[in-house]
Write an enzyme that holds these catalytic residues in place. Structure first.
Site, mmCIF file in Angstrom:
data_model
loop_
_atom_site.group_PDB
_atom_site.id
_atom_site.type_symbol
_atom_site.label_atom_id
_atom_site.label_comp_id
_atom_site.label_asym_id
_atom_site.label_seq_id
_atom_site.Cartn_x
_atom_site.Cartn_y
_atom_site.Cartn_z
ATOM 1 N N HIS A 1 0.812 -1.224 0.000
ATOM 2 C CA HIS A 1 0.000 0.000 0.000
ATOM 3 C C HIS A 1 0.852 1.283 0.000
ATOM 4 C CE1 HIS A 1 0.421 0.084 4.384
ATOM 5 N NE2 HIS A 1 -0.335 -0.962 4.550
ATOM 6 N N HIS B 1 -4.411 -9.165 15.135
ATOM 7 C CA HIS B 1 -4.538 -7.979 14.271
ATOM 8 C C HIS B 1 -5.407 -8.351 13.078
ATOM 9 C CE1 HIS B 1 -3.732 -4.417 12.093
ATOM 10 N NE2 HIS B 1 -2.577 -4.723 11.541
ATOM 11 N N GLU C 1 -5.867 -6.685 10.163
ATOM 12 C CA GLU C 1 -5.486 -6.268 8.809
ATOM 13 C C GLU C 1 -5.301 -7.507 7.914
ATOM 14 O OE1 GLU C 1 -2.146 -3.580 8.717
ATOM 15 O OE2 GLU C 1 -2.685 -2.842 6.720
ATOM 16 N N ASP D 1 -3.342 -8.702 5.749
ATOM 17 C CA ASP D 1 -2.121 -9.504 5.570
ATOM 18 C C ASP D 1 -1.972 -10.548 6.682
ATOM 19 O OD1 ASP D 1 -1.766 -7.223 7.146
ATOM 20 O OD2 ASP D 1 0.387 -7.123 6.791
ATOM 21 N N HIS E 1 -0.835 -1.163 15.344
ATOM 22 C CA HIS E 1 -1.120 0.140 14.757
ATOM 23 C C HIS E 1 -2.571 0.309 14.304
ATOM 24 C CE1 HIS E 1 -0.922 -1.122 10.328
ATOM 25 N NE2 HIS E 1 -0.634 -2.216 11.004
ATOM 26 N N ASP F 1 2.238 -6.616 14.694
ATOM 27 C CA ASP F 1 3.076 -5.847 13.764
ATOM 28 C C ASP F 1 4.236 -5.120 14.450
ATOM 29 O OD1 ASP F 1 2.057 -6.534 11.312
ATOM 30 O OD2 ASP F 1 0.599 -4.903 11.237
ATOM 31 N N TYR G 1 10.156 0.044 8.896
ATOM 32 C CA TYR G 1 8.828 -0.367 9.342
ATOM 33 C C TYR G 1 8.283 0.626 10.373
ATOM 34 C CZ TYR G 1 4.883 -3.331 10.160
ATOM 35 O OH TYR G 1 3.597 -3.782 10.220
ATOM 36 N N HIS H 1 5.874 -9.896 11.028
ATOM 37 C CA HIS H 1 6.631 -9.744 9.774
ATOM 38 C C HIS H 1 8.120 -9.883 10.069
ATOM 39 C CE1 HIS H 1 3.269 -8.195 7.411
ATOM 40 N NE2 HIS H 1 3.017 -7.296 8.333
#
Lengths: 401, 53
Positions: free
Chosen positions: A24, A78, A80, A82, A145, A164, A192, A225
């Site tokens: 993104h 989380h 999100e 991904d 986040h 994250d 990051y 990640h």
């Protein structure tokens, strides 16, 4: 497919994304990983999933260890995509007894997948559940986040599964911090932080403080990640402290865009002035440097010089876009200076000054505007402002120490 | 009655709607919300809100 035992009976079962280059708008030239973890105890627990297109990698890895239907709980740290994109397929396959999430996680899962019938189990901040010999404590980390973000901590293993936070977009076949190049690792961790967490620095500071006060013992941090911090989790915690406190270093950036090289000439003169004081300088032309890499440099720079000519009474689009991106990341505690050439109206410097005033930067000069092409004297002035900023950076760092 | 924005996540408290999920009835002015109320999105405390100009 390889699985990795990160602690006794706790396995990495995630996926490596070797292909992603644009996350993104964040450049991910090294790819990334989506980490998921499978823990065996009296209950079998899956922590997070992976991006949808890599769901089969996750399933393959789970199957090398167990029948997916034997998984009892799925923890969603989380929402999100991904990390949750594979959830619908995994829920169908696993038929979990519980999908564990925070209150905001519950709301956001409903808003993503529209499945009111899933077996949600909402946990409070600080709540602990037993899974047999071991337990899991959930720590809400709202806005680190997303509102739904949380950590899962396994005290018996001193293992923090940190979602994250502490992550890096670094796609490798290695799973641990001590197996990869350290400067690459820290650069990707900083990138990051800069692109994802910078604006939440106050929340990061608060979290680090509360973790320290609670005396939580951590000997491994497993983010969602990149590689897992097993050798030196203190290294990334210390880095987060520095970044979240906006501790600058002896470094300045000259970030610019140019039409007919006039602003570029000014940029070089400013950089020359900075360099002459012994401050480390980077000249960053917006047409060749990716914004997500520039903000990685912004984070530990003490001085920011912005250069842009005036186009149609405003800024060149690359600078306007960069300022919009940086504004969202809420930079703080820096010296600032704006400059640029113009033909007849010259509003660009005003716009850049306004942005830096909004961020409460300490402007070392009112800004330099040059009509069409700079003279030798104009460039001399630019160099002098560069020197002035360099001196201020050095003085402020002496006071900081 | 004024709207207030959370400086952490950007959520806007609108007195017309209140925050019924967390016990704040519609029509409650921001000033009249209990001090221990937190942002329904991100959990920020009340002092982290600012008026929407």
């Amino acid at each position: 497919m390889q699985v990795y035992e990160i602690k006794k009976d706790i396995y990495w079962v995630g996926a490596v994304d070797w292909l992603v280059r644009d996350f993104h708008g964040y450049s991910t030239y090294k790819g990334t990983t989506y980490n998921a973890f499978l823990m065996f105890d009296e209950k079998t627990v899956l922590f997070d999933t992976v991006k949808h297109n890599l769901c089969s990698d996750l399933v393959h890895r789970i199957r090398t260890l167990t029948d997916p239907e034997k998984i009892d709980y799925i923890v969603v740290n989380h929402v999100e995509m991904d990390h949750s994109g594979s959830l619908p397929e995994i829920v169908d396959l696993v038929k979990p007894e519980k999908i564990i999430c925070s209150k905001m996680g519950h709301k956001n899962l409903l808003a993503h997948f529209h499945k009111p019938d899933w077996p949600y189990h909402v946990v409070e901040n600080g709540e602990t559940i037993s899974v047999g010999k071991r337990s899991i404590t959930f720590i809400e980390t709202r806005m680190l986040h997303w509102p739904d973000s949380m950590f899962s901590y396994i005290p018996e293993e001193k293992l923090l599964i940190s979602s994250d936070a502490f992550g890096q977009h670094l796609g490798t076949s290695e799973r641990f911090d001590d197996e990869v190049d350290q400067s690459e690792l820290m650069y990707q961790a900083k990138k990051y932080y800069a692109n994802i967490l910078y604006l939440y620095s106050p929340q990061v500071r608060k979290l680090l403080q509360s973790v320290a006060e609670a005396g939580i013992e951590i000997d491994m941090i497993a983010p969602d990640h990149g590689v897992i911090w097993r050798k030196d989790p203190g290294k990334i915690i210390k880095a987060y402290e520095d970044w979240s406190h906006h501790r600058g270093t002896k470094k300045a950036l000259v970030i610019y865009d140019t039409m007919w090289h006039s602003t570029e000439m000014m940029a070089k003169a400013v950089a020359d002035g900075l360099e002459s004081t012994g401050v480390s300088v980077k000249l960053l032309d917006l047409s060749v440097n990716h914004r997500s890499e520039i903000v990685t440099d912004v984070i530990d720079a003490k001085g920011i010089c912005l250069g842009c000519p005036t186009l149609n009474n405003g800024l060149l689009p690359a600078m306007a876009g960069f300022l919009m991106y940086l504004r969202g990341l809420r930079p703080a505690k820096k010296f600032g200076f704006a400059f640029g050439s113009y033909g007849w109206s010259g509003e660009a410097v005003k716009h850049m000054n306004k942005a830096m005033e909004d961020w409460k930067f300490d402007l070392v000069h009112e800004g330099i505007r040059v009509k069409y092409v700079p003279t030798h004297d104009d460039l001399k002035k630019c160099k002098e402002v560069g020197q002035l900023m360099g001196q201020k950076i050095i003085e402020s760092l002496e006071n900081q120490e | 009655m004024k709207q207030y924005r959370c400086t952490v996540c950007g959520y806007v408290y609108d007195p017309t709607n209140g925050d019924p999920d967390n016990g704040v009835k519609p029509g409650t002015a921001f000033e009249d919300i209990p001090d221990d109320w937190t942002c329904p999105i991100c959990g920020a405390s009340k002092d982290q809100f600012e008026p929407v100009e």
